[in-house]
Design an enzyme around this catalytic site. Structure first.
Site, PDB file in Angstrom:
ATOM      1  N   ARG A  98       1.910  -0.345  -3.139  1.00 14.88           N
ATOM      2  CA  ARG A  98       2.091  -0.410  -1.694  1.00 14.88           C
ATOM      3  C   ARG A  98       2.659   0.869  -1.074  1.00 14.88           C
ATOM      4  O   ARG A  98       2.228   1.269   0.020  1.00 14.88           O
ATOM      5  CB  ARG A  98       2.969  -1.616  -1.311  1.00 14.88           C
ATOM      6  CG  ARG A  98       2.383  -2.981  -1.678  1.00 14.88           C
ATOM      7  CD  ARG A  98       0.905  -3.011  -1.700  1.00 14.88           C
ATOM      8  NE  ARG A  98       0.337  -4.353  -1.875  1.00 14.88           N
ATOM      9  CZ  ARG A  98      -0.874  -4.569  -2.345  1.00 14.88           C
ATOM     10  NH1 ARG A  98      -1.616  -3.534  -2.719  1.00 14.88           N
ATOM     11  NH2 ARG A  98      -1.341  -5.784  -2.455  1.00 14.88           N
ATOM     12  N   ASP A 127       4.337  -8.327   0.446  1.00 14.05           N
ATOM     13  CA  ASP A 127       3.620  -7.108   0.811  1.00 14.05           C
ATOM     14  C   ASP A 127       3.869  -6.673   2.251  1.00 14.05           C
ATOM     15  O   ASP A 127       3.897  -5.479   2.544  1.00 14.05           O
ATOM     16  CB  ASP A 127       2.115  -7.282   0.570  1.00 14.05           C
ATOM     17  CG  ASP A 127       1.738  -7.068  -0.885  1.00 14.05           C
ATOM     18  OD1 ASP A 127       2.555  -6.484  -1.619  1.00 14.05           O
ATOM     19  OD2 ASP A 127       0.644  -7.483  -1.291  1.00 14.05           O
TER      20      ASP A 127
END
Length: 409
Positions: A98, A127
């Site tokens: 990420r 996320d």
């Protein structure tokens, strides 16, 4: 938040992000730039480009980039120098991807004059936190749009209806409920949801995509050797390779021998527990190999301190704080510890397991002369141990004497 004029969308080309693309155009009336990262997920990226063009995105606003080498060199390898494992088992395969995606989203926004970025993470997962903390750390003025927290498309039925209304192509296998959700990159695959939501139920074998069933792996073990330089792998069986190529090769070994499977219930940063099926074949081999070379090259004091820092380091990555000063401080300490972590590790791969069976280094701290059960030719005077024990026993003797007095009183 004021309406953005141009948005950079993290775009996979799948149904959800295609719906988000169209939703951004309708909801905000803004230009959309798409960014698709090749992180080694094993999927063709050309369909994402064609899908974006079909939805009206101009060619100059479609970014498709192969970031596999950067991903492994600048994110995966630094993490493995720390032997990072979250909650004792998870090798952080989703978490570590990420920060790189966020970095490129912010950079592309600057390049294209966009004033916002957008992602497809849901409001229940980790996320969303990782994308947004990373983005704000890199550009505190960037606007972040998270459609799953804003729109009213709260079910698969509504998503499909929206797609049909706006002529967004729907793959035939998307017409029904997906059996589970998958995230993949060169380090791992992560499967969650639907058939996996009950942690008491054994995951179906078809969930596993990167590894053969351990019982079906070869009946003979395979021996490989991994060379390290300052904590990073640089060669397999003497063949020097780039970072991404090394991880790809280790994945192939892991796949063949059924290594790297994990059925795990983790504590999400947002507060709930989540059950996932993870496959990290090359990562599990790399972790064992790195531990093996550290055993002979890392001083005990430095190694024990490093191990004590690892849980915090892992938690920072899991929670989305890759670009935080505390992660960078820990990384500096970890990287310093790797100065002499160079050499070779021999590994045995067999039926779902990887084990170190040999290790050697020009920087080895292992002294056979000191540990031998044979005559050590004066390398170590065993009588010295008596004073060592007495000094360390002093406080225990004093405690025992006090406790004895207390009981008599």
């Amino acid at each position: 938040m004021s309406k953005p004029k141009k948005v950079v969308l993290a775009y996979s080309g799948g149904l959800d992000t295609s719906i988000i693309l169209k939703w951004l155009q309708i909801e905000y009336g803004c230009d959309v730039v798409t960014f698709t990262a090749d992180l080694g997920q094993g999927e063709e990226l050309e369909p994402a480009k064609k899908k974006a063009e079909l939805l009206g995105i101009k060619p100059q606003n479609i970014f498709i980039e192969d970031v596999r080498e950067e991903f492994v060199k600048d994110f995966v390898f630094p993490m493995f120098r720390a032997n990072a494992v979250y909650e004792g088992q998870y090798l952080l395969g989703t978490s570590i991807a990420r920060p790189l995606i966020s970095k490129r989203l912010v950079e592309i926004a600057l390049e294209t004059g966009a004033d916002a970025i957008a992602h497809g993470a849901t409001g229940k997962g980790n996320d969303q936190v990782r994308f947004e903390l990373s983005a704000y750390a890199l550009n505190p003025n960037i606007k972040v749009i998270a459609p799953w927290r804003e729109w009213e498309l709260s079910s698969r039925t509504k998503l499909l209806a929206f797609a049909e209304e706006h002529q967004i192509p729907i793959a035939k296998d998307k017409k029904g409920e997906a059996p589970f959700s998958v995230d993949a990159n060169l380090l791992h695959t992560s499967s969650e949801g639907k058939v996996l939501e009950d942690p008491a139920e054994t995951a179906p074998e078809y969930v596993y995509q990167r590894t053969v069933k351990p019982e079906d792996a070869p009946n003979e073990p395979e021996i490989i050797e991994v060379d390290f330089d300052k904590g990073d792998p640089v060669a397999i069986n003497g063949n020097k390779m780039s970072p991404a190529t090394i991880l790809t090769s280790l994945n192939e070994y892991g796949h063949k021998h059924g290594i790297g499977r994990l059925d795990f219930v983790e504590n999400r940063f947002v507060g709930m527990k989540s059950r996932g099926i993870y496959e990290t074949p090359g990562g599990e081999i790399l972790l064992e190999a790195h531990r093996g070379i550290e055993q002979i090259t890392l001083d005990s004091g430095a190694g024990h301190l490093k191990d004590s820092l690892m849980p915090k380091y892992s938690e920072l990555i899991y929670n989305g704080f890759w670009y935080s000063p505390e992660r960078e401080m820990l990384q500096a300490a970890i990287d310093l510890s790797q100065e002499f972590v160079s050499g070779t590790v021999r590994l045995k791969l067999f039926k779902g397991s990887v084990r170190t069976i040999g290790r050697w280094s020009d920087n080895s701290l292992y002294s056979e002369a000191h540990v031998t059960f044979e005559d050590d030719a004066g390398a170590y005077d065993q009588k010295d141990a008596a004073g060592f024990i007495q000094l360390n026993a002093l406080r225990l003797k004093l405690l025992a004497a006090r406790n004895a007095r207390s009981k008599r009183g």
